[in-house]
Design an enzyme around this catalytic site. Structure first.
Site, PDB file in Angstrom:
ATOM      1  N   ARG A  94       5.972   9.912  13.556  1.00 11.50           N
ATOM      2  CA  ARG A  94       4.825   9.088  13.139  1.00 11.50           C
ATOM      3  C   ARG A  94       4.063   9.774  12.012  1.00 11.50           C
ATOM      4  NH1 ARG A  94       1.906   5.104  16.206  1.00 11.50           N
ATOM      5  NH2 ARG A  94      -0.057   4.668  15.190  1.00 11.50           N
ATOM      6  N   TYR A  97       3.749   7.047   3.626  1.00  7.40           N
ATOM      7  CA  TYR A  97       2.963   5.884   3.201  1.00  7.40           C
ATOM      8  C   TYR A  97       1.766   6.334   2.366  1.00  7.40           C
ATOM      9  CZ  TYR A  97       5.683   3.766   6.951  1.00  7.40           C
ATOM     10  OH  TYR A  97       6.694   3.360   7.769  1.00  7.40           O
ATOM     11  N   GLU A 120      -3.653   2.298 -11.683  1.00 10.49           N
ATOM     12  CA  GLU A 120      -5.107   2.245 -11.816  1.00 10.49           C
ATOM     13  C   GLU A 120      -5.606   3.315 -12.792  1.00 10.49           C
ATOM     14  OE1 GLU A 120      -7.057  -0.027 -10.491  1.00 10.49           O
ATOM     15  OE2 GLU A 120      -5.442  -0.971  -9.350  1.00 10.49           O
ATOM     16  N   ARG A 139     -20.220  25.368  -3.084  1.00  9.26           N
ATOM     17  CA  ARG A 139     -18.877  25.140  -3.646  1.00  9.26           C
ATOM     18  C   ARG A 139     -18.143  24.049  -2.865  1.00  9.26           C
ATOM     19  NH1 ARG A 139     -17.405  30.068  -3.900  1.00  9.26           N
ATOM     20  NH2 ARG A 139     -18.011  30.240  -6.083  1.00  9.26           N
ATOM     21  N   GLU A 173     -12.439   5.287  -4.901  1.00 11.68           N
ATOM     22  CA  GLU A 173     -11.610   4.548  -5.857  1.00 11.68           C
ATOM     23  C   GLU A 173     -10.362   3.988  -5.182  1.00 11.68           C
ATOM     24  OE1 GLU A 173     -10.281   2.460  -8.901  1.00 11.68           O
ATOM     25  OE2 GLU A 173     -12.264   3.394  -8.812  1.00 11.68           O
ATOM     26  N   GLU A 183      -7.318 -17.277  -7.715  1.00 13.98           N
ATOM     27  CA  GLU A 183      -8.336 -18.309  -7.917  1.00 13.98           C
ATOM     28  C   GLU A 183      -9.721 -17.667  -7.908  1.00 13.98           C
ATOM     29  OE1 GLU A 183     -10.305 -21.814  -5.197  1.00 13.98           O
ATOM     30  OE2 GLU A 183      -8.181 -21.372  -4.945  1.00 13.98           O
ATOM     31  N   LYS A 186     -14.949  -7.815  -4.737  1.00 12.76           N
ATOM     32  CA  LYS A 186     -14.609  -6.914  -5.844  1.00 12.76           C
ATOM     33  C   LYS A 186     -15.853  -6.227  -6.404  1.00 12.76           C
ATOM     34  CE  LYS A 186     -10.280  -8.862  -7.493  1.00 12.76           C
ATOM     35  NZ  LYS A 186      -9.554  -9.233  -8.706  1.00 12.76           N
ATOM     36  N   ASP A 187     -16.936  -6.966  -6.530  1.00 12.98           N
ATOM     37  CA  ASP A 187     -18.175  -6.382  -7.042  1.00 12.98           C
ATOM     38  C   ASP A 187     -18.717  -5.305  -6.100  1.00 12.98           C
ATOM     39  OD1 ASP A 187     -17.986  -8.075  -9.212  1.00 12.98           O
ATOM     40  OD2 ASP A 187     -19.627  -9.399  -8.572  1.00 12.98           O
TER      41      ASP A 187
END
Length: 142
Positions: free
Chosen positions: A33, A40, A52, A79, A93, A109, A118-119
Site C-alpha cells: 500500500r 501515485y 502547471e 530555519r 499549489e 461550461e 477556482k477563485d
C-alpha cells in the site's frame, strides 16, 4: 469480474472485486500500500511539474529559498519555519491545481460554482504566497 479489477480474498474468506490502478487500495496493505501510494504521489508531482507553470515557478523558488535558509544566521526553529512555509506554498499549489483539474474534468461550461471553486483555490495560493513573504520578512528584518 471486469478487466480493470482483481479478485481479492477478504478477511472473512469471501472474495471481492477490487479496482486495479489505484482507484481503491483496499486490496493492498502494509508495504504494498505504501509503495503504490508513493507511486501515485510521484505521478502527481510529475503531472504538476509538467502541466502547471505556477508549480514550476514555486519549485524554483524552493530551490532558491531552502538553501538560503540554511545559509542564514537564524535559529533552528526559525530555519524550520522558513523551510516549512515555502513547502506550504507547493502544497497549496498542488491542491489548487487539483481543484482546477477536477472542475475542468466535470465541465468546461462557465458556471458560477466552477468559477467560485477556482477563485477560492487561487485565493488560497495568494494567501500562501503572502504567508511566505510575511514569515521571511519577520524573521529576516531586524
Amino acid at each position: 469480474m471486469s478487466s480493470k479489477s482483481a479478485r481479492v480474498m477478504s478477511d472473512d474468506a469471501a472474495s471481492v472485486d477490487v479496482p486495479v490502478g489505484g482507484a481503491v487500495m483496499k486490496g493492498r496493505s502494509g508495504l504494498a500500500r505504501i509503495w503504490y501510494a508513493a507511486g501515485y504521489s510521484a505521478a502527481g508531482l510529475k503531472a504538476a511539474y509538467r502541466g502547471e507553470a505556477a508549480f514550476r515557478q514555486l519549485v524554483l523558488l524552493n530551490l532558491l529559498l531552502i538553501p538560503l535558509a540554511f545559509l542564514l544566521d537564524v535559529s533552528r526553529v526559525e530555519r524550520a519555519v522558513l523551510v516549512a512555509v515555502v513547502f506550504l506554498g507547493l502544497i497549496v499549489e498542488l491542491l489548487n491545481s487539483a481543484i482546477e483539474a477536477t472542475v475542468d474534468r466535470i465541465s468546461f461550461e462557465l458556471h458560477p460554482l466552477a468559477k467560485q471553486a477556482k477563485d477560492m483555490g487561487s485565493a488560497a495560493q495568494l494567501l500562501a504566497l503572502c504567508l511566505i513573504g510575511l514569515v521571511w520578512a519577520v524573521i529576516l528584518i531586524p
